[in-house]
Design a protein around this motif. Structure first.
Motif, mmCIF file in Angstrom:
data_model
loop_
_atom_site.group_PDB
_atom_site.id
_atom_site.type_symbol
_atom_site.label_atom_id
_atom_site.label_comp_id
_atom_site.label_asym_id
_atom_site.label_seq_id
_atom_site.Cartn_x
_atom_site.Cartn_y
_atom_site.Cartn_z
ATOM 1 N N GLU A 1 -40.800 -16.947 -10.735
ATOM 2 C CA GLU A 1 -39.366 -16.774 -10.994
ATOM 3 C C GLU A 1 -38.524 -17.591 -10.021
ATOM 4 O O GLU A 1 -37.403 -17.956 -10.330
ATOM 5 C CB GLU A 1 -38.996 -15.288 -10.903
ATOM 6 N N ASP A 2 -39.058 -17.829 -8.821
ATOM 7 C CA ASP A 2 -38.284 -18.576 -7.819
ATOM 8 C C ASP A 2 -39.243 -19.428 -6.993
ATOM 9 O O ASP A 2 -39.482 -19.163 -5.822
ATOM 10 C CB ASP A 2 -37.514 -17.584 -6.924
ATOM 11 N N HIS B 1 -30.208 -10.522 -9.423
ATOM 12 C CA HIS B 1 -30.735 -10.635 -10.781
ATOM 13 C C HIS B 1 -30.109 -9.606 -11.723
ATOM 14 O O HIS B 1 -30.623 -9.398 -12.830
ATOM 15 C CB HIS B 1 -32.258 -10.463 -10.752
ATOM 16 N N ARG C 1 -35.419 -8.416 -6.334
ATOM 17 C CA ARG C 1 -35.767 -9.492 -7.253
ATOM 18 C C ARG C 1 -37.193 -9.978 -6.990
ATOM 19 O O ARG C 1 -37.679 -9.932 -5.873
ATOM 20 C CB ARG C 1 -34.703 -10.562 -7.035
ATOM 21 N N TYR C 2 -37.821 -10.456 -8.032
ATOM 22 C CA TYR C 2 -39.149 -11.033 -7.902
ATOM 23 C C TYR C 2 -39.050 -12.505 -7.500
ATOM 24 O O TYR C 2 -38.141 -13.209 -7.927
ATOM 25 C CB TYR C 2 -39.914 -10.948 -9.225
ATOM 26 N N ILE C 3 -40.022 -12.940 -6.713
ATOM 27 C CA ILE C 3 -40.162 -14.354 -6.385
ATOM 28 C C ILE C 3 -41.297 -14.923 -7.236
ATOM 29 O O ILE C 3 -41.100 -15.831 -8.027
ATOM 30 C CB ILE C 3 -40.453 -14.544 -4.884
ATOM 31 N N LEU C 4 -42.473 -14.380 -7.015
ATOM 32 C CA LEU C 4 -43.626 -14.697 -7.855
ATOM 33 C C LEU C 4 -44.073 -13.360 -8.433
ATOM 34 O O LEU C 4 -44.945 -12.708 -7.867
ATOM 35 C CB LEU C 4 -44.757 -15.330 -7.030
ATOM 36 N N ASN C 5 -43.467 -12.950 -9.486
ATOM 37 C CA ASN C 5 -43.694 -11.619 -10.043
ATOM 38 C C ASN C 5 -45.187 -11.309 -10.144
ATOM 39 O O ASN C 5 -45.905 -12.065 -10.794
ATOM 40 C CB ASN C 5 -43.044 -11.596 -11.446
ATOM 41 N N PRO C 6 -45.683 -10.282 -9.452
ATOM 42 C CA PRO C 6 -44.973 -9.126 -8.909
ATOM 43 C C PRO C 6 -44.549 -9.236 -7.439
ATOM 44 O O PRO C 6 -44.097 -8.236 -6.883
ATOM 45 C CB PRO C 6 -46.014 -8.014 -9.058
ATOM 46 N N ILE D 1 -51.455 -13.467 -3.897
ATOM 47 C CA ILE D 1 -50.897 -12.634 -4.960
ATOM 48 C C ILE D 1 -51.903 -12.421 -6.097
ATOM 49 O O ILE D 1 -51.964 -11.342 -6.701
ATOM 50 C CB ILE D 1 -49.554 -13.200 -5.487
ATOM 51 N N PHE D 2 -52.720 -13.428 -6.385
ATOM 52 C CA PHE D 2 -53.704 -13.238 -7.453
ATOM 53 C C PHE D 2 -54.772 -12.213 -7.055
ATOM 54 O O PHE D 2 -55.055 -11.285 -7.815
ATOM 55 C CB PHE D 2 -54.342 -14.581 -7.836
ATOM 56 N N ASN E 1 -53.297 -8.814 -7.280
ATOM 57 C CA ASN E 1 -53.275 -8.287 -8.649
ATOM 58 C C ASN E 1 -54.655 -7.766 -9.046
ATOM 59 O O ASN E 1 -54.784 -6.706 -9.667
ATOM 60 C CB ASN E 1 -52.857 -9.393 -9.626
ATOM 61 N N LEU F 1 -38.917 -10.085 -3.293
ATOM 62 C CA LEU F 1 -38.187 -10.671 -2.170
ATOM 63 C C LEU F 1 -38.568 -10.014 -0.851
ATOM 64 O O LEU F 1 -38.814 -10.695 0.152
ATOM 65 C CB LEU F 1 -36.681 -10.504 -2.416
ATOM 66 N N VAL G 1 -45.808 -14.403 -12.653
ATOM 67 C CA VAL G 1 -44.714 -15.140 -13.289
ATOM 68 C C VAL G 1 -43.876 -15.758 -12.175
ATOM 69 O O VAL G 1 -43.359 -15.055 -11.301
ATOM 70 C CB VAL G 1 -43.833 -14.232 -14.169
#
Lengths: 114, 438, 135
Positions: free
Chosen positions: C69-70, A66, B251-256, B198-199, B202, B259, C67
Motif C-alpha cells: 500500500e505504501d 486512510h 494505516r497499512y504499509i505492507l498489509n498486514p 512479513i511473509f 504471515n 504504520l 498487499v
C-alpha cells in the motif's frame, strides 16, 4: 453548500514535522472563509485533537490518513479538498473523491474570496 | 595505526565453546546524542558528525577517561542508517560548508578516520574500516579488547535521516532493476526487513494461529517503554502513547504490516566504551561485563526466506550464543531483541526461548504482562519502536538494567544477565552482558 | 503495471533469454539433483559449479501474500495497492517466486491456490515471469 478542506499535518502544516507551508493563520482564514476544516494524518486522532486545541482552532474532523471516506460520510459539502505532501495523501484523497493539492502555490486560490 | 580489516574476530560458527574472554571485557560508558527526526541541512551542531562526536564525548565522560586513553575506534561507515539502503540512502544533494564539513563526511557520513581527526585521538592503534552495523560492531570491539588488540575501544553508531521521504531516491527511483534486485523489485519488493519478515510472519499466523493485530500489545508496550527512556525520540518530541484503538485503526504499509509496526527514522549517534574488566573496575561506572558475542550470516536459499528458514536461523543463533556464554534460556534476565519491524521480534523470542516461550507461543505471551514492572519485562528497552531508529536502545537498556540505573524502566525481576541485539534473523549479532564477570 | 525492468547480467542472461521466449528455466545441479533460483555461480547445496538450465512445469501454489500500500519504488506507486504473493514451485516447494498475481484483485488472494506461470511485458523485448491463479 459549504466547501471542505482536509489538512495533512507533517510536511503540510507549520506545526508538522517537518514543518509545512501552511500556517495556523491560513487555517483560521480558511475557517473564516466558510470552509469546513479538519485534519487527516498518520498522527493518532488524539494527537491531532491536542494539536488543534493547542492552537485554539475548532475543527470539524480529525481522522487517520486512510479514512477520508469517514469525512465524506459525515459532512455534506459541494467540494472536498485534501492538502498533503506525499503520494499517499494523493492516493487516499483521490480514492475517496477529494481533490488533491500539494501544499505549494497551487493551493493559494483556495484562500481567494469568490 | 594498524590496518585491521583482516582481523579475525567473528564468532559465527557452531561449536566454538565458551568464549575465551568471558567476563574479561566490560562496558564502562555510553553516550547518546540528541535524537532528532532528521537533520535540517543547515545546523552544523546537529549533523551526524557533530552528534557522533558528542556521543563519543559523553561515553568517555561517563567512563571517566580522556581522548588520549582511547586506543580503539570501531565506527560504522554510516550513511543514513548504514549501507543497507543502497543508493536510495543518498538522496539529498545539498551545498557543502566550510571545513571540516566540505564533503559528505561529517554531514551524513561518519567513519573512524574522520572521528580520529576531528576529536584529536592521538593514540588509536585499532580503527578498522568497512564495518557492519552495531550488532556486529559490539562483538568486534569485545573481541579486540579481549585479544589485547586495544584496551579502551569506543564503538560509535551514527544513524542518520535527512529531509525528504526515507529512501525514496537512488535505485528506488530508477526504472531498471540490476544485480540482486532483478529478482525482487520488478514485483515490488524494494528490499528490507519489512519484506523479509512479513511473509514468514504471515506463515507464522497461519501455522500457529493468531492474527497480525495480536502484535498490538507488544507494539504498545514498546511505545510505553520508549516513553520511559529519557534520551529517546518519543520521550522528547511530544509523541504520545498509543492505544489498541490507535494500533488497529492505523494505516497499512505492507498489509498486514501497519504504520505502528515500523520504526521512525531519526538522526542520532550512540557510543559505547569497551575496555578490559580490570580497567573497568577503576573507572567511574559499575562495569557491565561481556559474557559472549556471536554473529550469524545465513544465506537464503531462494527468493524469499520462509518461516522454516527463519526459525532454523534463529534456533542456530540462540544455540551459538548460549554455548559461548555458558548460559541457557533460564539464565537470561533481560532480553532485548531487535524490533525495527514488530514482525520479527517473535522469531527471536521463541528461538531463544526466553521465559520459556516456545515456537508458536509469542502472540499469547504478548497478551500477558510484559510491562517492565511485571514478571516478563520483554524488551525493556523500548527498542526502535519506542525510541526511534537508533538501533542502540537494546544495548543501552541492557547496560542500565544491570547497573540498576534504568530509572522508570528498571525491571522488578532479577537483572544480572542481559541479551541484546541489533540483528535480523538472517544476519547480525548478539551480545550477552553480565552484572558479574563469572 | 509499470514494473521495474530487470537488467540481465552474465549469470542471469540465460534465464531472461528463456523468459523472453516464454519458458521458465531454473539452474539444476546434476550432482545433488537440486533446482536453484535465483541463479548463483554454483550449487548452494554441494558447491558444484557445473550447473545446467532445466525447464520447469511452471506450476506452483500461493504460500502467502501481502498487499503493498505504501512502497518505496517510484515506478510502482501508481499501482498501489497491489498484491505481492510468495509462490512456491510444485517441483520443489523450497523454491519460491514473487508474483503480483495478475488477474487477482488486491486483497482477494486465494492463499493455497494453484497458480501457473505466465509472462508479462515490462519493456519492449523484455518479459518477466508472473503467475496467475489456475483456472
Amino acid at each position: 453548500m459549504a466547501k471542505l478542506i482536509s489538512f495533512d499535518i507533517d510536511g503540510t502544516l507549520e506545526t508538522g514535522d517537518p514543518p509545512g507551508r501552511i500556517t495556523m493563520d491560513l487555517v483560521r482564514q480558511a475557517r473564516d472563509l466558510g470552509y469546513i476544516i479538519g485534519s487527516c494524518s498518520d498522527r493518532t486522532v488524539g494527537m491531532q485533537k491536542r494539536m488543534w486545541e493547542t492552537h485554539g482552532i475548532t475543527v470539524a474532523f480529525t481522522v487517520l490518513k486512510h479514512c477520508l471516506d469517514q469525512v465524506r460520510a459525515a459532512h455534506d459539502a459541494e467540494h472536498y479538498v485534501h492538502i498533503g505532501d506525499t503520494n499517499i495523501d494523493k492516493y487516499y484523497a483521490e480514492l475517496h473523491g477529494f481533490t488533491y493539492f500539494f501544499p505549494d502555490e497551487s493551493i493559494d486560490h483556495l484562500w481567494q474570496a469568490e | 595505526m594498524a590496518a585491521a580489516n583482516e582481523y579475525k574476530w567473528r564468532r559465527e560458527k557452531d561449536g566454538l565453546g565458551v568464549w575465551e574472554h568471558r567476563g574479561k571485557v566490560a562496558v564502562a560508558g555510553f553516550g547518546h546524542s540528541p535524537v532528532d527526526r532528521r537533520w535540517d541541512g543547515v545546523s552544523m551542531d546537529k549533523t551526524l558528525g557533530a552528534y557522533a562526536m558528542l556521543a563519543c564525548q559523553k561515553a568517555m565522560d561517563e567512563a571517566g577517561i580522556t581522548a588520549d586513553q582511547v586506543d580503539g575506534i570501531v565506527c560504522c561507515d554510516s550513511h543514513i542508517a548504514g549501507p543497507s539502503g543502497g543508493s536510495a540512502s543518498k538522496w539529498a544533494p545539498r551545498p557543502y560548508f566550510a571545513p571540516p564539513y566540505d564533503s559528505e563526511l561529517g554531514l551524513t557520513l561518519v567513519n573512524a578516520e574522520w572521528l580520529i581527526k576531528q576529536m584529536g585521538f592521538k593514540n588509536v592503534k585499532f580503527a578498522p574500516t568497512k564495518l557492519p552495523t552495531i550488532g556486529e560492531m559490539v562483538g568486534m570491539a569485545s573481541q579486540a579488547v579481549g585479544d589485547g588488540v586495544c584496551s579502551n575501544c569506543l564503538v560509535i553508531y551514527p544513524c542518520g535521516n535527512l529531509e525528504g521521504r526515507y529512501r525514496r531516491g537512488g535505485e528506488n527511483a530508477e526504472d531498471h532493476a540490476r544485480g540482486a534486485r532483478q529478482w525482487t523489485v520488478p514485483w515490488g519488493n524494494h528490499g528490507g526487513n519489512d519484506f523479509i519478515n512479513i511473509f514468514p510472519h504471515n506463515q507464522y499466523c497461519l501455522k500457529y494461529g493468531g492474527k497480525h493485530d495480536d502484535l498490538a500489545p507488544y507494539v504498545i508496550n514498546q511505545h510505553r517503554n520508549g516513553m520511559l527512556t529519557p534520551w529517546g525520540f518519543n520521550a522528547n518530541h511530544g509523541i504520545e502513547p498509543i492505544t489498541v484503538e490507535d494500533y488497529v485503526t492505523s494505516r497499512y504499509i505492507l498489509n498486514p504490516l501497519r504504520l505502528w509496526d515500523c520504526d521512525r527514522p531519526v538522526n542520532t549517534a550512540t557510543a559505547y566504551l569497551f575496555t578490559t574488566a580490570a580497567r573497568a573496575k577503576d573507572m567511574k561506572q559499575k562495569p557491565v561485563y561481556v559474557l559472549n558475542h556471536s554473529q550469524h550470516n545465513f544465506k537464503q536459499r531462494t527468493t524469499q526466506p520462509d518461516l522454516d528458514e527463519i526459525e532454523l536461523w534463529t534456533d542456530i543463533a540462540a544455540k551459538r550464543m548460549y554455548e559461548g556464554a555458558g548460559l541457557g534460556p533460564k539464565d537470561v534476565d533481560i532480553f532485548n531483541p531487535y524490533d525495527g519491524y514488530a514482525t520479527m521480534s517473535q522469531f527471536f523470542l521463541e528461538g531463544f526461548q526466553w521465559h520459556g516461550v516456545k515456537r508458536g507461543d509469542a502472540l499469547k505471551f504478548y497478551a500477558g504482562d510484559i510491562r517492565v514492572e511485571g514478571p516478563h519485562p520483554f524488551n525493556s528497552s523500548g527498542g526502535n519502536l519506542g525510541t526511534g531508529r537508533v538501533r542502540c536502545a537494546m544495548y543501552t537498556d541492557a547496560i542500565e538494567q544491570l547497573r540498576g540505573t534504568a530509572g522508570k524502566r528498571q525491571v522488578t525481576v532479577r537483572a544480572e544477565t542481559a541479551l541484546a541485539a541489533f540483528t535480523t534473523p538472517s544476519s547480525g549479532g548478539w551480545i550477552m552482558f553480565g552484572k558479574h564477570p563469572g | 503495471m509499470p514494473k521495474l525492468i530487470p537488467v540481465a547480467d552474465e549469470l542471469s542472461k540465460p534465464f531472461w533469454d528463456a523468459v523472453n521466449a516464454k519458458r521458465l528455466v531454473l539452474q539444476h545441479c546434476a550432482a545433488c539433483n537440486k533446482l536453484q533460483y535465483p541463479p548463483q555461480k554454483s550449487c548452494q547445496v554441494c558447491g558444484n559449479a557445473g550447473l545446467t538450465w532445466k525447464e520447469v512445469s511452471g506450476k506452483g501454489h500461493i504460500a502467502t501474500y501481502i498487499v503493498i500500500e505504501d512502497g518505496r519504488l517510484n515506478r510502482r506507486m501508481p499501482d498501489q495497492p497491489y498484491n505481492l504473493a510468495m509462490v512456491t514451485l510444485d517441483e520443489d516447494p523450497t523454491i519460491n517466486f514473487y508474483s503480483n498475481l495478475p488477474g487477482t484483485p488486491p486483497y482477494k488472494v486465494p492463499v493455497g491456490a494453484a497458480v501457473e506461470v505466465t509472462f508479462e511485458d515490462v519493456a519492449p523485448g523484455q518479459l518477466i515471469h508472473e503467475w496467475r491463479v489456475a483456472s
